[in-house]
Write an enzyme that holds these catalytic residues in place. Structure first.
Site, PDB file in Angstrom:
ATOM      1  N   SER A   1       0.867  -1.183   0.000  1.00  0.00           N
ATOM      2  CA  SER A   1       0.000   0.000   0.000  1.00  0.00           C
ATOM      3  C   SER A   1       0.903   1.231   0.000  1.00  0.00           C
ATOM      4  O   SER A   1       2.090   1.127   0.350  1.00  0.00           O
ATOM      5  CB  SER A   1      -0.854   0.000   1.277  1.00  0.00           C
TER       6      SER A   1
ATOM      7  N   TYR B   1      -1.700  -0.897  10.369  1.00  0.00           N
ATOM      8  CA  TYR B   1      -1.778  -1.097   8.912  1.00  0.00           C
ATOM      9  C   TYR B   1      -0.498  -0.586   8.242  1.00  0.00           C
ATOM     10  O   TYR B   1       0.100  -1.258   7.405  1.00  0.00           O
ATOM     11  CB  TYR B   1      -3.012  -0.360   8.382  1.00  0.00           C
TER      12      TYR B   1
HETATM   13  N1  LIG Z   1      -8.645  -0.577  -1.472  1.00  0.00           N
HETATM   14  C1  LIG Z   1      -7.566   0.153  -1.243  1.00  0.00           C
HETATM   15  O1  LIG Z   1      -7.605   1.391  -1.270  1.00  0.00           O
HETATM   16  C2  LIG Z   1      -6.254  -0.508  -0.941  1.00  0.00           C
HETATM   17  C3  LIG Z   1      -5.094   0.269  -1.003  1.00  0.00           C
HETATM   18  C4  LIG Z   1      -3.870  -0.321  -0.725  1.00  0.00           C
HETATM   19  C5  LIG Z   1      -3.814  -1.668  -0.409  1.00  0.00           C
HETATM   20  N2  LIG Z   1      -4.961  -2.403  -0.327  1.00  0.00           N
HETATM   21  C6  LIG Z   1      -4.848  -3.812  -0.002  1.00  0.00           C
HETATM   22  O2  LIG Z   1      -5.490  -4.565  -0.998  1.00  0.00           O
HETATM   23  C7  LIG Z   1      -5.840  -5.839  -0.451  1.00  0.00           C
HETATM   24  C8  LIG Z   1      -7.268  -6.155  -0.838  1.00  0.00           C
HETATM   25  O3  LIG Z   1      -8.139  -5.227  -0.177  1.00  0.00           O
HETATM   26  P1  LIG Z   1      -9.416  -4.604  -0.899  1.00  0.00           P
HETATM   27  O4  LIG Z   1      -9.282  -3.151  -0.873  1.00  0.00           O
HETATM   28  O5  LIG Z   1      -9.662  -5.284  -2.189  1.00  0.00           O
HETATM   29  O6  LIG Z   1     -10.536  -4.938   0.193  1.00  0.00           O
HETATM   30  P2  LIG Z   1     -11.748  -5.975   0.161  1.00  0.00           P
HETATM   31  O7  LIG Z   1     -12.309  -5.959   1.524  1.00  0.00           O
HETATM   32  O8  LIG Z   1     -12.652  -5.719  -0.991  1.00  0.00           O
HETATM   33  O9  LIG Z   1     -11.022  -7.357  -0.141  1.00  0.00           O
HETATM   34  C9  LIG Z   1     -10.295  -8.039   0.857  1.00  0.00           C
HETATM   35  C10 LIG Z   1     -10.510  -9.530   0.642  1.00  0.00           C
HETATM   36  O10 LIG Z   1      -9.702 -10.233   1.596  1.00  0.00           O
HETATM   37  C11 LIG Z   1     -10.506 -11.219   2.214  1.00  0.00           C
HETATM   38  N3  LIG Z   1      -9.984 -11.519   3.538  1.00  0.00           N
HETATM   39  C12 LIG Z   1      -9.974 -10.726   4.648  1.00  0.00           C
HETATM   40  N4  LIG Z   1      -9.445 -11.386   5.680  1.00  0.00           N
HETATM   41  C13 LIG Z   1      -9.092 -12.625   5.202  1.00  0.00           C
HETATM   42  C14 LIG Z   1      -8.497 -13.766   5.796  1.00  0.00           C
HETATM   43  N5  LIG Z   1      -8.151 -13.785   7.087  1.00  0.00           N
HETATM   44  N6  LIG Z   1      -8.288 -14.849   5.020  1.00  0.00           N
HETATM   45  C15 LIG Z   1      -8.638 -14.834   3.722  1.00  0.00           C
HETATM   46  N7  LIG Z   1      -9.220 -13.803   3.115  1.00  0.00           N
HETATM   47  C16 LIG Z   1      -9.447 -12.708   3.857  1.00  0.00           C
HETATM   48  C17 LIG Z   1     -11.898 -10.636   2.264  1.00  0.00           C
HETATM   49  O11 LIG Z   1     -12.898 -11.640   2.421  1.00  0.00           O
HETATM   50  C18 LIG Z   1     -11.969  -9.941   0.892  1.00  0.00           C
HETATM   51  O12 LIG Z   1     -12.393 -10.805  -0.138  1.00  0.00           O
HETATM   52  C19 LIG Z   1      -5.580  -5.737   1.044  1.00  0.00           C
HETATM   53  O13 LIG Z   1      -4.338  -6.332   1.361  1.00  0.00           O
HETATM   54  C20 LIG Z   1      -5.522  -4.256   1.291  1.00  0.00           C
HETATM   55  O14 LIG Z   1      -4.788  -3.915   2.421  1.00  0.00           O
HETATM   56  C21 LIG Z   1      -6.169  -1.861  -0.603  1.00  0.00           C
END
Ligand SMILES: NC(=O)c1ccc[n+]([C@@H]2O[C@H](COP(=O)([O-])OP(=O)(O)OC[C@H]3O[C@@H](n4cnc5c(N)ncnc54)[C@H](O)[C@@H]3O)[C@@H](O)[C@H]2O)c1
Length: 267
Positions: free
Chosen positions: A138, A150
């Site tokens: 991130s 985080y």
């Molecule tokens: N959306 C953003 O702005 C953003 C920015 C930087 C990084 N990220 C990272 O991207 C990744 C995906 O997040 P997202 O934004 O798509 O959110 P999201 O909530 O849409 O997706 C997260 C997914 O991870 C799954 N998950 C959560 N805990 C879990 C576990 N213990 N075991 C297995 N699966 C699990 C959830 O069920 C979900 O499908 C994360 O690592 C997040 O930190 C997101």
């Protein structure tokens, strides 16, 4: 020939958000998918739609992550790409208010998971003599841009990426990470309200004045998984509309051109 034709790819956190967008992109580019998530219904439905398979997987449990990797080997005989993506925002609040349990749980979801993914991918990729391991960090992994746990966890993902890349390079395994800025997803809806509210913030805050979409992160993963990046390892690609590297206001550069010489005299 599609860019990822036949590449056996495991994606964690594939049921929604960036993981689901990445699964769609990889399927469109010809990859063979093995998806894992704790949300079983959504994950299984996506796998069926994309012609891949789904295994329930809690990434905080090493045995689940190992089983996901072993599932790819059992069904397809190899693993070309491992994407450690599952995550959650984790512990919020002032540093003195964060409980030890909330801290540890956040590290389990965001750091232990990536370690398990790298460990078990390396286990099967090393004998293959090739493979790609990718993780979702991130912008909070580059600078202070999120909750404490985080931010610390996403910095750790980058540290692991660099360290494991150094070890596995001699085995032909590339290890890279993507560092997205804010992208609409279930996770960020919680933080911002919804995509419309996030768009406003993104257009005001991001130097490129644009919001970043999940398909852009998926595109970066596809690029990193492809043979186009054959010589790229230990890297972090920030997809953040300029947020980290272009922080100085453009008006700073708009002043009258001049220069300072070696003695500090202005010319
Ligand atoms: N959306 C953003 O702005 C953003 C920015 C930087 C990084 N990220 C990272 O991207 C990744 C995906 O997040 P997202 O934004 O798509 O959110 P999201 O909530 O849409 O997706 C997260 C997914 O991870 C799954 N998950 C959560 N805990 C879990 C576990 N213990 N075991 C297995 N699966 C699990 C959830 O069920 C979900 O499908 C994360 O690592 C997040 O930190 C997101």
């Amino acid at each position: 020939m599609k860019r990822l034709e036949g590449k056996v790819t495991v994606i964690t956190g594939a049921s929604s958000g960036l993981g689901a967008a990445t699964a769609r992109r990889f399927a469109a580019e010809g990859a063979v998918l093995v998806l894992g998530d704790i949300r079983e219904d959504a994950g299984a439905a996506l796998a069926e739609e994309l012609g891949g398979c789904f295994l329930p997987c809690d990434v905080t449990r090493e045995a689940d992550v190992a089983a996901l990797v072993d599932g790819a080997i059992k069904d397809h005989g190899r693993l070309d790409c491992m994407i450690n993506n599952a995550g959650q925002l984790g512990a919020l609040g002032r540093v003195e208010d964060i409980s030890a349990k909330a801290w540890r749980d956040t590290m389990a979801i965001l750091v232990d998971s990536v370690f398990y993914g790298m460990k078990h991918a390396a286990r099967v990729m090393r004998p293959q003599g090739e493979g790609v391991i990718l993780s979702t960090s991130s912008v909070a992994g580059l600078v202070a841009l999120g909750p404490h746990a985080y931010t610390a966890a996403k910095h750790a993902v980058i540290g692991l990426t660099r360290s494991v890349a150094a070890e596995l390079a001699a085995d032909g395994i590339r290890v890279n990470a993507v560092a997205p800025g804010s992208v609409p997803s279930n996770m960020t809806d919680f933080a911002y309200g919804d995509a419309a509210a996030m768009r406003k913030v993104a257009e005001a805050r991001n130097p490129l004045r644009r919001m970043i979409g999940p398909e852009e992160i998926a595109g970066a993963f596809a690029y990193l998984a492809s043979d186009e990046t054959f010589n790229l390892t230990g890297q972090v690609i920030a997809l953040d509309a300029g947020l980290v590297e272009c922080r100085l206001d453009a008006s700073y550069y708009a002043r009258e051109p001049s220069y300072f010489d070696a003695y500090g005299n202005r010319g």
